[in-house]
Each structure stands twice: as C-alpha cells, then as structure tokens.
Write a protein that holds these residues in place. Sequence first.
Motif, short mmCIF file in Angstrom:
data_model
loop_
_atom_site.label_atom_id
_atom_site.label_comp_id
_atom_site.label_asym_id
_atom_site.label_seq_id
_atom_site.Cartn_x
_atom_site.Cartn_y
_atom_site.Cartn_z
N VAL A 5 0.86 -1.18 0.00
CA VAL A 5 0.00 0.00 0.00
C VAL A 5 0.89 1.23 0.00
N ASP A 6 0.68 2.12 -0.94
CA ASP A 6 1.42 3.37 -1.01
C ASP A 6 0.84 4.33 0.02
N ASP A 7 1.61 4.60 1.05
CA ASP A 7 1.14 5.45 2.15
C ASP A 7 0.81 6.87 1.70
N ASP A 8 1.47 7.33 0.65
CA ASP A 8 1.21 8.68 0.15
C ASP A 8 -0.10 8.78 -0.62
N ARG A 9 -0.55 7.66 -1.16
CA ARG A 9 -1.79 7.66 -1.95
C ARG A 9 -3.02 7.26 -1.14
N CYS A 10 -2.85 6.37 -0.18
CA CYS A 10 -3.98 5.85 0.60
C CYS A 10 -4.68 6.99 1.34
N ARG A 11 -5.99 6.98 1.28
CA ARG A 11 -6.80 7.99 1.99
C ARG A 11 -7.73 7.34 3.01
N GLY A 12 -7.56 6.04 3.22
CA GLY A 12 -8.30 5.36 4.27
C GLY A 12 -9.75 5.07 3.96
N HIS A 13 -10.07 4.87 2.69
CA HIS A 13 -11.45 4.55 2.33
C HIS A 13 -11.90 3.21 2.90
N GLY A 14 -10.96 2.27 3.04
CA GLY A 14 -11.26 0.98 3.65
C GLY A 14 -11.90 -0.05 2.73
N ILE A 15 -11.97 0.23 1.45
CA ILE A 15 -12.56 -0.73 0.52
C ILE A 15 -11.76 -2.02 0.51
N CYS A 16 -10.44 -1.91 0.59
CA CYS A 16 -9.59 -3.11 0.60
C CYS A 16 -9.89 -3.96 1.84
N ALA A 51 -7.30 -4.25 -5.12
CA ALA A 51 -6.41 -3.31 -5.81
C ALA A 51 -7.15 -2.55 -6.91
N ARG A 52 -7.98 -3.27 -7.68
CA ARG A 52 -8.74 -2.61 -8.74
C ARG A 52 -9.81 -1.67 -8.17
N ALA A 53 -10.33 -2.00 -7.00
CA ALA A 53 -11.42 -1.21 -6.40
C ALA A 53 -10.91 0.03 -5.66
N CYS A 54 -9.63 0.08 -5.37
CA CYS A 54 -9.09 1.21 -4.61
C CYS A 54 -9.22 2.51 -5.41
N PRO A 55 -9.97 3.48 -4.90
CA PRO A 55 -10.18 4.71 -5.66
C PRO A 55 -8.91 5.55 -5.81
N GLU A 56 -7.95 5.35 -4.93
CA GLU A 56 -6.70 6.11 -4.99
C GLU A 56 -5.59 5.36 -5.73
N ARG A 57 -5.87 4.11 -6.14
CA ARG A 57 -4.87 3.25 -6.79
C ARG A 57 -3.62 3.13 -5.92
N ALA A 58 -3.83 2.94 -4.63
CA ALA A 58 -2.74 2.88 -3.67
C ALA A 58 -2.17 1.47 -3.47
N ILE A 59 -2.85 0.46 -4.00
CA ILE A 59 -2.43 -0.93 -3.79
C ILE A 59 -1.71 -1.44 -5.03
N THR A 60 -0.54 -2.02 -4.80
CA THR A 60 0.22 -2.64 -5.88
C THR A 60 0.34 -4.13 -5.56
N VAL A 61 0.11 -4.93 -6.58
CA VAL A 61 0.24 -6.39 -6.45
C VAL A 61 1.51 -6.80 -7.18
N HIS A 62 2.37 -7.54 -6.48
CA HIS A 62 3.65 -7.99 -7.04
C HIS A 62 3.62 -9.48 -7.23
#
Length: 62
Positions: A5-16, A51-62
């Motif tokens: 999770v990119d801490d700079d992008r996450c806004r805490g929506h909690g969808i994940c 990851a696809r549902a995150c509105p901020e695109r803060a989740i990266t899957v490796h």
Amino acid sequence: MKATVDDDRCRGHGICCSTCPEVFDLSDDGYAVVLGGEVPAEHENDVRVAARACPERAITVH
C-alpha cells in the motif's frame, strides 16, 4: 504474491479491508496496511479485486 500500500496515496477509504480483511487492515491512523508478508493463495483473487477497487490506486500487487 505480495501486496503493498502506497502510504502517500492511501486515503483510508477501507474498501480493501472490506474486500479482503484477511490481508488488509486499517492502522491506528486510519490508513490501509498489509497484514503479513506473502498473500495466501486462497486470497490472491480478493487482493486483485481490492487493488482494482481502490479509488486512490494505492495498492500494488507484485
């Protein structure tokens, strides 16, 4: 598979957290964190959905 999770992008929506509570949680500050290291195989699809549902695109899957 790993997720980050990119801490700079996450806004805490909690969808994940709603999509995959076995892998994601909210910190005391209200932002998403990944629980553990490797994503268990049985949760890989849910992590991709989160990851696809995150509105901020803060989740990266490796």
